[in-house]
Design a protein around this motif. Sequence first.
Motif, PDB file in Angstrom:
ATOM      1  N   SER A 171       9.126  15.365  11.478  1.00  0.00           N
ATOM      2  CA  SER A 171       9.070  14.084  10.775  1.00  0.00           C
ATOM      3  C   SER A 171       7.925  13.245  11.341  1.00  0.00           C
ATOM      4  N   ILE A 172       7.355  12.407  10.488  1.00  0.00           N
ATOM      5  CA  ILE A 172       6.286  11.492  10.909  1.00  0.00           C
ATOM      6  C   ILE A 172       6.768  10.060  10.702  1.00  0.00           C
ATOM      7  N   LYS A 173       6.548   9.226  11.702  1.00  0.00           N
ATOM      8  CA  LYS A 173       6.729   7.788  11.542  1.00  0.00           C
ATOM      9  C   LYS A 173       5.350   7.128  11.614  1.00  0.00           C
ATOM     10  N   PHE A 174       4.966   6.493  10.515  1.00  0.00           N
ATOM     11  CA  PHE A 174       3.753   5.680  10.478  1.00  0.00           C
ATOM     12  C   PHE A 174       4.192   4.268  10.857  1.00  0.00           C
ATOM     13  N   ILE A 175       3.706   3.748  11.991  1.00  0.00           N
ATOM     14  CA  ILE A 175       4.184   2.448  12.465  1.00  0.00           C
ATOM     15  C   ILE A 175       3.027   1.452  12.598  1.00  0.00           C
ATOM     16  N   HIS A 176       3.234   0.277  12.010  1.00  0.00           N
ATOM     17  CA  HIS A 176       2.266  -0.822  12.097  1.00  0.00           C
ATOM     18  C   HIS A 176       2.906  -1.926  12.933  1.00  0.00           C
ATOM     19  N   PHE A 177       2.354  -2.144  14.116  1.00  0.00           N
ATOM     20  CA  PHE A 177       2.928  -3.114  15.053  1.00  0.00           C
ATOM     21  C   PHE A 177       2.248  -4.473  14.934  1.00  0.00           C
ATOM     22  N   SER A 178       3.050  -5.522  15.112  1.00  0.00           N
ATOM     23  CA  SER A 178       2.539  -6.880  15.292  1.00  0.00           C
ATOM     24  C   SER A 178       2.704  -7.236  16.775  1.00  0.00           C
ATOM     25  N   GLY A 179       2.173  -8.392  17.156  1.00  0.00           N
ATOM     26  CA  GLY A 179       2.381  -8.879  18.524  1.00  0.00           C
ATOM     27  C   GLY A 179       1.645  -8.136  19.617  1.00  0.00           C
ATOM     28  N   ILE A 198       7.389   3.381   8.555  1.00  0.00           N
ATOM     29  CA  ILE A 198       7.525   4.234   7.374  1.00  0.00           C
ATOM     30  C   ILE A 198       7.854   5.644   7.861  1.00  0.00           C
ATOM     31  N   THR A 199       8.927   6.225   7.341  1.00  0.00           N
ATOM     32  CA  THR A 199       9.384   7.534   7.811  1.00  0.00           C
ATOM     33  C   THR A 199       9.214   8.592   6.734  1.00  0.00           C
ATOM     34  N   LYS A 200       8.536   9.677   7.098  1.00  0.00           N
ATOM     35  CA  LYS A 200       8.374  10.849   6.228  1.00  0.00           C
ATOM     36  C   LYS A 200       9.096  12.005   6.902  1.00  0.00           C
ATOM     37  N   LYS A 201      10.140  12.505   6.280  1.00  0.00           N
ATOM     38  CA  LYS A 201      11.010  13.496   6.913  1.00  0.00           C
ATOM     39  C   LYS A 201      10.356  14.877   6.989  1.00  0.00           C
ATOM     40  N   GLY A 202      10.547  15.537   8.138  1.00  0.00           N
ATOM     41  CA  GLY A 202      10.071  16.896   8.329  1.00  0.00           C
ATOM     42  C   GLY A 202      11.025  17.912   7.723  1.00  0.00           C
ATOM     43  N   THR A 203      10.516  19.128   7.536  1.00  0.00           N
ATOM     44  CA  THR A 203      11.313  20.169   6.876  1.00  0.00           C
ATOM     45  C   THR A 203      12.018  21.097   7.855  1.00  0.00           C
ATOM     46  N   VAL A 204      11.486  21.233   9.064  1.00  0.00           N
ATOM     47  CA  VAL A 204      12.065  22.152  10.052  1.00  0.00           C
ATOM     48  C   VAL A 204      12.786  21.390  11.161  1.00  0.00           C
ATOM     49  N   GLU A 254      11.349   2.541  -1.118  1.00  0.00           N
ATOM     50  CA  GLU A 254      11.878   1.435  -0.302  1.00  0.00           C
ATOM     51  C   GLU A 254      12.719   1.940   0.861  1.00  0.00           C
ATOM     52  N   ASP A 255      13.484   3.027   0.636  1.00  0.00           N
ATOM     53  CA  ASP A 255      14.351   3.499   1.718  1.00  0.00           C
ATOM     54  C   ASP A 255      13.580   4.237   2.809  1.00  0.00           C
ATOM     55  N   GLN A 256      12.281   4.498   2.593  1.00  0.00           N
ATOM     56  CA  GLN A 256      11.440   5.075   3.651  1.00  0.00           C
ATOM     57  C   GLN A 256      10.799   3.990   4.515  1.00  0.00           C
ATOM     58  N   LEU A 257      10.867   2.742   4.053  1.00  0.00           N
ATOM     59  CA  LEU A 257      10.244   1.614   4.753  1.00  0.00           C
ATOM     60  C   LEU A 257      11.295   0.794   5.486  1.00  0.00           C
ATOM     61  N   MET A 258      11.003   0.453   6.731  1.00  0.00           N
ATOM     62  CA  MET A 258      11.933  -0.358   7.508  1.00  0.00           C
ATOM     63  C   MET A 258      11.171  -1.453   8.241  1.00  0.00           C
ATOM     64  N   ALA A 259      11.632  -2.678   8.094  1.00  0.00           N
ATOM     65  CA  ALA A 259      11.069  -3.780   8.869  1.00  0.00           C
ATOM     66  C   ALA A 259      11.808  -3.876  10.194  1.00  0.00           C
ATOM     67  N   ASP A 260      11.081  -4.221  11.240  1.00  0.00           N
ATOM     68  CA  ASP A 260      11.672  -4.389  12.579  1.00  0.00           C
ATOM     69  C   ASP A 260      11.285  -5.781  13.076  1.00  0.00           C
ATOM     70  N   GLN A 307       0.835  -1.203   0.000  1.00  0.00           N
ATOM     71  CA  GLN A 307       0.000   0.000   0.000  1.00  0.00           C
ATOM     72  C   GLN A 307       0.872   1.257   0.000  1.00  0.00           C
ATOM     73  N   TYR A 308       1.882   1.268   0.864  1.00  0.00           N
ATOM     74  CA  TYR A 308       2.773   2.438   0.931  1.00  0.00           C
ATOM     75  C   TYR A 308       3.518   2.647  -0.380  1.00  0.00           C
ATOM     76  N   LEU A 309       3.986   1.580  -0.971  1.00  0.00           N
ATOM     77  CA  LEU A 309       4.697   1.699  -2.252  1.00  0.00           C
ATOM     78  C   LEU A 309       3.756   2.230  -3.331  1.00  0.00           C
ATOM     79  N   SER A 310       2.487   1.823  -3.274  1.00  0.00           N
ATOM     80  CA  SER A 310       1.512   2.302  -4.260  1.00  0.00           C
ATOM     81  C   SER A 310       1.217   3.794  -4.083  1.00  0.00           C
ATOM     82  N   TYR A 311       1.400   4.311  -2.875  1.00  0.00           N
ATOM     83  CA  TYR A 311       1.187   5.746  -2.622  1.00  0.00           C
ATOM     84  C   TYR A 311       2.389   6.578  -3.066  1.00  0.00           C
ATOM     85  N   GLY A 312       3.503   5.911  -3.379  1.00  0.00           N
ATOM     86  CA  GLY A 312       4.689   6.643  -3.812  1.00  0.00           C
ATOM     87  C   GLY A 312       5.801   6.711  -2.789  1.00  0.00           C
ATOM     88  N   TYR A 313       5.611   6.082  -1.625  1.00  0.00           N
ATOM     89  CA  TYR A 313       6.715   5.992  -0.657  1.00  0.00           C
ATOM     90  C   TYR A 313       7.781   5.066  -1.244  1.00  0.00           C
TER      91      TYR A 313
END
Length: 303
Positions: free
Chosen positions: A147-155, A96-102, A76-82, A68-74
Motif C-alpha cells: 500500500s502507498i500513503k501519499f501524505i501532505h504535511f502542514s506545520g 491519501i491511501t492506495k491499497k496494495g494487492t499483496v 473520498e474514502d481514500q482521503l483522510m484529514a489529520d 487534485q486527488y479527486l480529479s485523478y479519480g481517488y
Amino acid sequence: MKKLIITALLALCITPSKAQKFVRKYQDRVDQVSKDNIIANLKAFEKLGIKTTGSVENDNALQWIRQQYLSYGYTEDQLMADPFSIGKEKSSNLIITKKGTVYPDRYVIICGHFDSINGPGVNDNGSGTSIILEAARILKDIPTDYSIKFIHFSGEEQGLYGSRHYVNEVAYTRKQRNLDIKMVFNIDEVGGKKGMFNDTVFCDEDQGGNSKNNTASAQVTRELMKCTALYSPLKTEIDPAEDSDYISFEKKGEVITGFFEYLRSDLPHTKDDTFANTDVMYVYNIGKATLGALQHFAGADHH
C-alpha cells in the motif's frame, strides 16, 4: 543443529536484495511524468500565496491538493484529514491511501510539506508537493504489492508539527505501533534555483538519531540512488537526513530516505521563492526519479 539453523537464518537476513535492474514498465510510466502538469501545479501553488500554518491560504492549499486527488479519480474514502493545533492555530495534514494487492497492511509512505513562510514557497515545498501529486496521478490504477500513503504535511516550517502529530497520534498511539510502515520517502525543496547547473540531487540517508534504523536507511538510500540513475538523467550524492518531516518517523525507528536539492537555493523562506526563480526542468527530472523509485519501493506491477 540449532546453531547451524541460526547461522543460516542470519545469512538470509544479511544477503543483499537481488540487484536492481531496469524495468521497461517502470520506464513507460516514468515517461508519463508531464512537464506541463508540473508547471501547472507549481503555478497554482504560487497563486495560493503564503501558506503559513493556520492561515486561510494554508487551508486553501490543503483544499486545492484535495481537489487534485479527486480529479485523478481517488475517492473520498481514500482521503483522510489529520487535524492538529499549534497553540491557537489550527491546521491539517492530508493522507491519501492506495491499497496494495499483496501486502495491503504494509505501507510505503511518500510525503512532503505544503506550508510555507514569508513567501509562496514554490521551491520549499511546492516542488515536492507537485511531484507527489504527479506520482499519485500516474499510479492511480497501477497495482502495487505494498500500500502507498501519499501524505501532505502542514506545520513543517514551525518545527515538524504536522508530521509529529501524525506519527504520535495516528501511526503510533503512545508506544503502540498502529501502522506497519515499510519505509518513508520524503521530498522537500527540490526546485533548485533557475540559472544554476542543477544536474545532481541529494539522496538523504539516516546517519544519526535512532541508530538501529541507520543500516536499513543506508540500503534504501542506495536503492534510491540506483533508481535515480535508471530512470532520470540526474547524478546523485548522499546527504545526512535532517530538518524535514521524515525525522518524526526516524525518531520512532522507521526506515527513511528522501530527496533534497544539491545546489542549495538561498530563496526559500523569502518572498522570492517563486515560480520564476525555480528550475522547472530540475523538478521534472526529480519527478521522473521519484516515480521510478516509488514503483520499486512499492512493488508496482511490471508484467
